[in-house]
Design a protein around this motif. Structure first.
Motif, mmCIF file in Angstrom:
data_model
loop_
_atom_site.group_PDB
_atom_site.id
_atom_site.type_symbol
_atom_site.label_atom_id
_atom_site.label_comp_id
_atom_site.label_asym_id
_atom_site.label_seq_id
_atom_site.Cartn_x
_atom_site.Cartn_y
_atom_site.Cartn_z
ATOM 1 N N CYS A 101 49.628 40.940 40.164
ATOM 2 C CA CYS A 101 48.771 41.571 39.157
ATOM 3 C C CYS A 101 47.846 40.538 38.522
ATOM 4 O O CYS A 101 46.640 40.766 38.388
ATOM 5 N N GLN A 115 43.709 40.197 38.919
ATOM 6 C CA GLN A 115 42.848 40.124 37.738
ATOM 7 C C GLN A 115 41.942 38.900 37.803
ATOM 8 O O GLN A 115 40.758 38.973 37.464
ATOM 9 N N SER A 142 43.988 47.185 33.548
ATOM 10 C CA SER A 142 45.293 46.848 34.120
ATOM 11 C C SER A 142 45.956 48.054 34.774
ATOM 12 O O SER A 142 46.722 47.908 35.737
#
Length: 226
Positions: free
Chosen positions: A156, A160, A172
């Protein structure tokens, strides 16, 4: 006539503050920070493409002023010239080096002169196809550290950062949704981010969950769930 858009490809950032330390790469990171306390003054870091090897090497480069080289370039570069320029080196894609005698003499010269060497590759040096016995012995003695497959939290954060490198903000929740449907690998993350960057430029839309669903449907992927 459909308009074709060439996306702006921004170079990734390799600053120390952007490197994400996690359980998958912590051992390699800590060993890198131990320089010059390395066995045999050498270290090898290996793992799949996009796992962060090059980013780590640039941190060491900034800390030590080491010279960065690709394995392919090492094959053709003049060794005497190279050794006059530095005594600390990074060899990326080192498994692609074909000149075994050259690498053997390069290694010996560095070690005898108090230099240091960081090798980056997809596999550990012990698994490389090496015919020169003396070089094989040297490579087998190098400490080799693997960057392991990422967990969901690291992926994750990596995604990003990749979007940030393209100067794109993505919520997100979109990344969480994407992680449910993509292969859990750094390479898959890179391909998805690049594809979404191009797709959103062509469609002139923001990157949202509906947009990701559209791409999944176009690819014929079933079982699309929230």
């Amino acid at each position: 006539m459909k308009q074709q858009i060439l996306p702006l490809e921004l170079p990734p950032t390799f600053e120390a503050k952007d490197f994400i330390v996690s359980s998958s790469n912590e051992e390699a990171y800590l060993w890198l920070m131990r320089w010059p306390d390395w066995p045999n003054q050498c270290l090898a870091i290996y793992g799949e493409e996009g796992c962060g090897k090059t980013h780590l090497s640039h941190i060491w480069k900034e800390n030590t002023n080491a010279q960065y080289l690709k394995g392919q370039d090492f094959n053709s570069i003049n060794l005497e010239t190279l050794l006059r320029e530095s005594h600390l080196f990074i060899l990326d894609d080192a498994h692609l080096i074909e000149k075994e005698e050259k690498l053997f003499h390069f290694y010996n010269h560095l070690i005898d002169g108090g230099g240091g060497l960081l090798l980056l590759s997809r596999t550990p040096p012990a698994h490389w196809s090496i015919e020169l016995a003396d070089l094989r012995s040297r490579l087998n003695a190098i400490s080799a550290l693997k960057i392991h497959a990422p967990d969901e939290n690291l992926l994750c954060q990596v995604i990003q950062k990749m979007f940030s490198d393209f100067q794109i903000y993505v919520d997100s929740a979109v990344i969480t949704f994407l992680l449910k449907h993509m292969e859990r690998s750094f390479e898959s993350a890179r391909l998805w981010v690049e594809a979404l960057n191009i797709y959103t430029l062509i469609k002139k839309r923001s990157i949202t969950i509906p947009l990701v669903k559209e791409i999944l449907l176009e690819k014929g992927l079933a079982d699309i769930h929230p």
